[in-house]
Enzyme design. Structure first.
Site, PDB file in Angstrom:
ATOM      1  N   GLU A 183       8.444   3.146  13.878  1.00 30.44           N
ATOM      2  CA  GLU A 183       9.260   3.424  12.694  1.00 30.44           C
ATOM      3  C   GLU A 183       9.374   4.936  12.518  1.00 30.44           C
ATOM      4  O   GLU A 183       8.775   5.718  13.238  1.00 30.44           O
ATOM      5  CB  GLU A 183       8.605   2.794  11.461  1.00 30.44           C
ATOM      6  CG  GLU A 183       8.449   1.308  11.621  1.00 30.44           C
ATOM      7  CD  GLU A 183       8.214   0.591  10.314  1.00 30.44           C
ATOM      8  OE1 GLU A 183       7.076   0.601   9.835  1.00 30.44           O
ATOM      9  OE2 GLU A 183       9.180   0.023   9.774  1.00 30.44           O
ATOM     10  N   ASN A 207       0.807  -1.231   0.000  1.00 31.23           N
ATOM     11  CA  ASN A 207       0.000   0.000   0.000  1.00 31.23           C
ATOM     12  C   ASN A 207       0.837   1.278   0.000  1.00 31.23           C
ATOM     13  O   ASN A 207       0.370   2.320  -0.440  1.00 31.23           O
ATOM     14  CB  ASN A 207      -1.020  -0.013   1.145  1.00 31.23           C
ATOM     15  CG  ASN A 207      -0.387   0.127   2.499  1.00 31.23           C
ATOM     16  OD1 ASN A 207       0.765  -0.265   2.702  1.00 31.23           O
ATOM     17  ND2 ASN A 207      -1.107   0.687   3.441  1.00 31.23           N
ATOM     18  N   GLU A 223       4.634  -3.754  12.342  1.00 27.10           N
ATOM     19  CA  GLU A 223       3.588  -2.742  12.154  1.00 27.10           C
ATOM     20  C   GLU A 223       2.386  -3.471  11.580  1.00 27.10           C
ATOM     21  O   GLU A 223       2.414  -3.877  10.420  1.00 27.10           O
ATOM     22  CB  GLU A 223       4.047  -1.675  11.150  1.00 27.10           C
ATOM     23  CG  GLU A 223       4.925  -0.605  11.707  1.00 27.10           C
ATOM     24  CD  GLU A 223       4.323   0.110  12.893  1.00 27.10           C
ATOM     25  OE1 GLU A 223       3.085   0.161  13.013  1.00 27.10           O
ATOM     26  OE2 GLU A 223       5.107   0.592  13.724  1.00 27.10           O
ATOM     27  N   CYS A 252      -2.952   1.835   6.523  1.00 31.96           N
ATOM     28  CA  CYS A 252      -3.069   1.341   7.909  1.00 31.96           C
ATOM     29  C   CYS A 252      -3.684   2.419   8.767  1.00 31.96           C
ATOM     30  O   CYS A 252      -4.284   2.142   9.794  1.00 31.96           O
ATOM     31  CB  CYS A 252      -1.722   1.028   8.520  1.00 31.96           C
ATOM     32  SG  CYS A 252      -0.673   0.089   7.494  1.00 31.96           S
TER      33      CYS A 252
HETATM   34  C1  UN1 Z   1       0.409   2.937   6.030  1.00 28.34           C
HETATM   35  O1  UN1 Z   1      -0.775   3.079   5.748  1.00 28.34           O
HETATM   36  O2  UN1 Z   1       0.883   1.803   6.135  1.00 28.34           O
HETATM   37  O3  UN1 Z   1       0.295   8.419   7.777  1.00 28.34           O
HETATM   38  C2  UN1 Z   1       1.333   4.047   6.205  1.00 28.34           C
HETATM   39  C3  UN1 Z   1       0.072   8.159   6.600  1.00 28.34           C
HETATM   40  C4  UN1 Z   1       1.227   7.812   5.708  1.00 28.34           C
HETATM   41  C5  UN1 Z   1       1.730   6.445   5.982  1.00 28.34           C
HETATM   42  C6  UN1 Z   1       0.704   5.396   6.062  1.00 28.34           C
HETATM   43  N1  UN1 Z   1       2.299   8.752   5.930  1.00 28.34           N
HETATM   44  O4  UN1 Z   1      -1.050   8.180   6.141  1.00 28.34           O
END
Ligand code: UN1
Length: 506
Positions: free
Chosen positions: A464, A152, A250, A284
């Site tokens: 991270e 993603n 994660e 995420c």
């Molecule tokens: C993810 O969805 O795995 O904070 C990371 C955010 C992005 C990173 C998402 N900088 O939406």
């Protein structure tokens, strides 16, 4: 002729040992094959790990500022190629091209942040108990790092992992997701061109169950950094426990935005919509739950529905498109299943709730931006990550209930609260069980200079990005230097009584 891509081992692009390949297809148009990639097995993984091990002594001995210069070059090359990589990303995993540029930008930012760490990597010093004695700490690399990354954020996440790992003096083997191998290849190409020495960065394509599993159980791997599902993460951690590897995870999120009755509702609508449907909900950090105060819920949902229905869904290479496809057919089926199950349990479809398969959508995996109301905590939709454009709406009576609903969740990655009340905002920043809380902003959009990660089943205590990434990819070495020229026994080994108080002394 579809291009056959290769693994990168040592300093060369090499075919997989078995010759078996998998297809990488465009989720907006299943007939468009981007390339064929090796299904790596244990032999390929052995070779990659051996190359990484062999490179370790020289790489860790290189001064960190010199390693940093290579990362600066990688950042500059990514900036030069931003458009090419972004368009490839859209074609490969579907996110709209504007967001794909952002993904590459996040990698560029991480390159400069980590490159700069080459001149910091600060340690600590403290006074020693004895005269003429010095104590200090330095960060030392962990060793060979296996980086297992999702599709993603196909450039940003490899960058979050690889750049901090490299600046700390580790060598790496990257195993990218099967749904975004071309982006990973581009990423490794950039590192090779930036001047990373032979064996420092290796790439093994393939399936999680084969290449991924072989890496995780490999005796030559010292650390595994994994981003992906909770189920796979738990299995990775179990294997790393068995073989005593460092492991950083994660995993999922079920992020909620809370909208209080005093909120600026136009601002909240902007943020909830972007958080829920940006990247087709496949972050995420996506806003997967909306907790709306009962006084404003109906009007707020109405406003969201109107806006959601106006979103343009389609091929992300079209500049007008705001919501791209889901990454593959399985993801589309999962979204369909979860929505149907919620409806069976009493959720109401306020908008969407169906796949889009006609006309321009017929060749891809599209799903309409969806709002479900009357979602209750006993539904799976309230608790499980969807990874799709689906927002579950639940109402609450007061702040305490909002917090209780928010925290009634096994995950804790990102969270948001919309309110104009400064007291409520600060209480939320304290009370919400999550690694990240946004006040009057969406749940997505974390910046690389801050720690990124979550509590509860979202991870295993690591963060991270930011400086915290260095804690994953380095270990502390404590150095004591005695410059007295004689044996000085440590305080604990001398007869002298300290700190016991006068009463206890004979
Ligand atoms: C993810 O969805 O795995 O904070 C990371 C955010 C992005 C990173 C998402 N900088 O939406």
């Amino acid at each position: 002729m579809v291009e056959a891509f290769r693994n990168f081992i040592g300093v060369r692009w090499v075919a997989g040992e078995s010759g078996r390949l998998f297809d990488d297809t465009n989720p907006a148009d299943a007939s468009d094959v981007i390339g064929r990639f090796p299904l790596s097995g244990t032999g390929d993984v052995d070779a990659a790990v051996a190359a990484a091990r062999a490179a370790l002594p020289r790489w860790r001995a290189m001064p960190a500022p010199a390693r940093g210069e290579i990362l600066f070059r990688a950042g500059a090359l990514l900036a030069e190629r931003k458009e090419i990589v972004a368009r490839l990303m859209t074609r490969e995993m579907g996110k709209v091209v504007r967001e794909a540029r952002g993904d590459v930008q996040e990698a560029i930012d991480q390159a400069y942040l980590s490159g700069g760490e080459g001149r910091r990597l600060h340690g600590q010093t403290a006074p020693c108990e004895l005269p003429n004695k010095l104590g200090y700490t330095v960060r030392v690399p962990v060793g060979v790092c296996a980086l297992i990354t999702p599709w993603n954020f196909p450039v940003a996440i490899p960058a979050w992992k690889a750049f901090p790992a490299l600046i700390c003096g580790n060598t790496v083997v990257l195993k990218p997701a099967e749904d975004a191998p071309a982006c990973a290849s581009k990423f490794v190409e950039v590192l090779a061109e930036a001047g990373v020495p032979e064996g420092v960065v290796n790439l093994a394509h393939g399936r999680g169950e084969e290449a991924g599993a072989a890496l995780v159980s490999h005796a030559g791997v010292d650390l595994v950094s994994f981003t992906g599902s909770r189920e796979v993460g738990a299995a990775v951690a179990a294997e790393c426990g068995r073989t005593l590897k460092n492991v950083s995870l994660e995993l999922g999120g079920k992020n909620a935005a809370i909208v209080m009755p005093d909120a600026d509702l136009e601002l909240a609508a902007d943020g909830v919509l972007w958080g829920a449907f940006g990247t087709t909900g496949q972050r995420c950090t996506a806003t997967s739950r909306l907790l709306a105060h009962e006084r404003i819920a109906a009007a707020f949902v109405k406003r969201l529905v109107k806006r959601a229905e106006a979103l343009v869904v389609g091929n992300g290479l079209d500049a007008r498109v705001e919501v791209g496809p889901l990454v593959n057919r399985e993801q589309l089926s999962r979204v369909e299943r979860m929505v149907k199950a919620a409806v069976r349990q009493g959720a109401r479809v306020a908008t969407g709730g169906r796949a889009l398969a006609a006309g321009e959508h017929r060749r891809g995996h599209f799903y309409a931006p969806t709002l479900l109301t009357s979602v209750t905590p006993r539904m799976r939709l309230f608790r499980e990550e969807v990874f799709g454009p689906v927002l579950a709406v639940t109402t609450f009576r007061d702040y305490d209930e909002a917090v209780a609903l928010h925290n009634d969740c096994e995950y804790g990655l990102s969270s948001a609260i919309y309110t104009r009340d400064v007291n409520v905002a600060h209480r939320a920043a304290r009370d919400l069980e999550a690694g990240i809380t946004y006040v009057n902003g969406p749940t997505i959009g974390a910046e690389v200079q801050f720690p990124f990660g979550g509590v509860k089943n979202t991870g295993n205590g690591h963060r991270e990005a930011g400086q915290s990434a260095l804690d994953i990819f380095s270990e502390w070495k404590t150095v004591y230097v005695d410059f007295s020229g004689r044996l000085q026994r440590a305080q604990i080994d001398t007869a002298r009584v300290v700190g016991g108080g006068a009463a206890k002394q004979p």
